[in-house]
Design a protein around this motif. Structure first.
Motif: not given
Length: 345
Positions: A47-48, A58-70, A169-176, A273-278
């Motif tokens: 996420f970081g 220049g985009q608003v990151p998805g973690t902003v919406w995740l922060l608000l929802i949580m 993470g997949l929802l907010f950032f995509g697979a790229e 989005y899934d790199s953090g697990f390893l």
């Protein structure tokens, strides 16, 4: 393998080990204070890195919406539970407002300045401000009501939280995947080694954070309260220390450490989005080397994991992950023989 190759591999291993040391420290901290084996620690790393990458575009990151929802979910949970317990409505509204204050302020700031293409350092600070509160909110949503549950139950919850954050993470950032720019582009020659500015920043940032954590636990009242909670939760409660606040603070610190680790490794590798697990799992291996209890041993274990990964990738690159994770087996066997298991009450 000659000396120059070994030196390069050692430098790479120590660089990675410095990041693993931060994650191992966070893992030990969380287990000591809350008895939670926090599998999703790596998600904060991803996420970081990905939050900074989107701010770069220049985009608003998805973690902003995740922060608000949580934050909204935590506020609603607080209100519902408080009303069931018969607490005063005014007090509940004040607590809910305090819960929403920081997330709303940080989110409003991020939405406002994201298109402005701020300098890299300012974007990094904003990333830390966005991701860090996610730790405390995660604890309040998933763990706080189960604080006195067994370690096994908390581990099962961690698995569920991991999959939830992975899907988000997949929802907010995509697979790229994204790769961030380096904070310092200089390069320095030291014999056969070529030190990059980013490598130096990783060493300095890791060392500075470890020293700050030591000062926090040794010199500050909050740090001593966390240490007391880690030693004896019941005794800490009897002495007036809030184990609830200790859990929230430790998760917030773990999220900060994870987000900082993501900023440090973002320029050195492409992060998905899934790199953090390893990455988080290697920090967990280092923490297991320390018995999930010792910060200095976690640092030593992290360096060992980094060196094992680096040299393993040279000898058998296809099996470097297998080599790292297999190394945990003799450690577990040794600890099992040294400290026989006792049935949990």
């Amino acid at each position: 393998m000659d000396f120059s190759i070994a030196s390069i591999l050692a430098l790479d291993g120590v660089t990675n080990g410095a990041v693993y040391a931060l994650l191992a420290t966070a893992t030990v901290l969380l287990f000591a204070v809350t008895r939670v084996i926090f599998i999703p620690q790596g998600e904060f790393v991803a996420f970081g890195a990905l939050t900074l990458a989107l701010l770069q575009t220049g985009q608003v990151p998805g973690t902003v919406w995740l922060l608000l929802i949580m934050a909204v979910l935590v506020a609603l949970t607080t209100l519902v539970q408080g009303l069931r317990q018969g607490r005063p409505t005014t007090l509940l509204l004040r607590e809910a407002g305090l819960t929403l204050a920081v997330p709303v302020a940080v989110s409003a700031l991020a939405i406002t300045v994201a298109p402005m293409q701020l300098p890299l350092v300012a974007q990094a600070l904003l990333t830390l401000a966005i991701v860090t509160p996610l730790g405390g909110l995660t604890y309040r949503l998933a763990y706080e009501s189960l604080a006195d549950a067994t370690v096994l139950v908390l581990l099962i919850v961690s698995v569920g939280v991991h999959f939830a954050l992975l899907g988000l993470g997949l929802l907010f950032f995509g697979a790229e995947g994204f790769r961030n720019p380096s904070f310092w582009d200089e390069r320095f020659a030291a014999g056969p080694l070529m030190l990059s500015g980013q490598t130096i920043i990783i060493f300095l940032a890791s060392a500075a954070l470890i020293v700050m954590l030591w000062l926090f636990f040794e010199r500050s009242l909050y740090g001593k309260a966390l240490r007391a909670t880690a030693v004896n939760r019941l005794g800490a409660r009897l002495m007036g220390i809030s184990t609830v606040q200790a859990g929230r603070l430790s998760f917030t610190m773990a999220a900060f450490i994870g987000a900082l680790s993501g900023l440090l490794i973002g320029p050195t590798t492409t992060v998905f989005y899934d790199s953090g697990f390893l990455i988080g799992l290697k920090g967990f291996v280092a923490a297991v080397f320390a018995g999930l209890s010792s910060y200095p041993l976690a640092l030593v274990g992290a360096m060992g994991v980094g060196l094992l990964e680096s040299f393993g990738s040279f000898w058998a690159s296809s099996f470097k992950e297998v080599i790292v994770f297999t190394s945990i087996l003799p450690v577990l066997l040794w600890r099992s023989l040294r400290d026989p298991h006792h049935e949990e009450d």
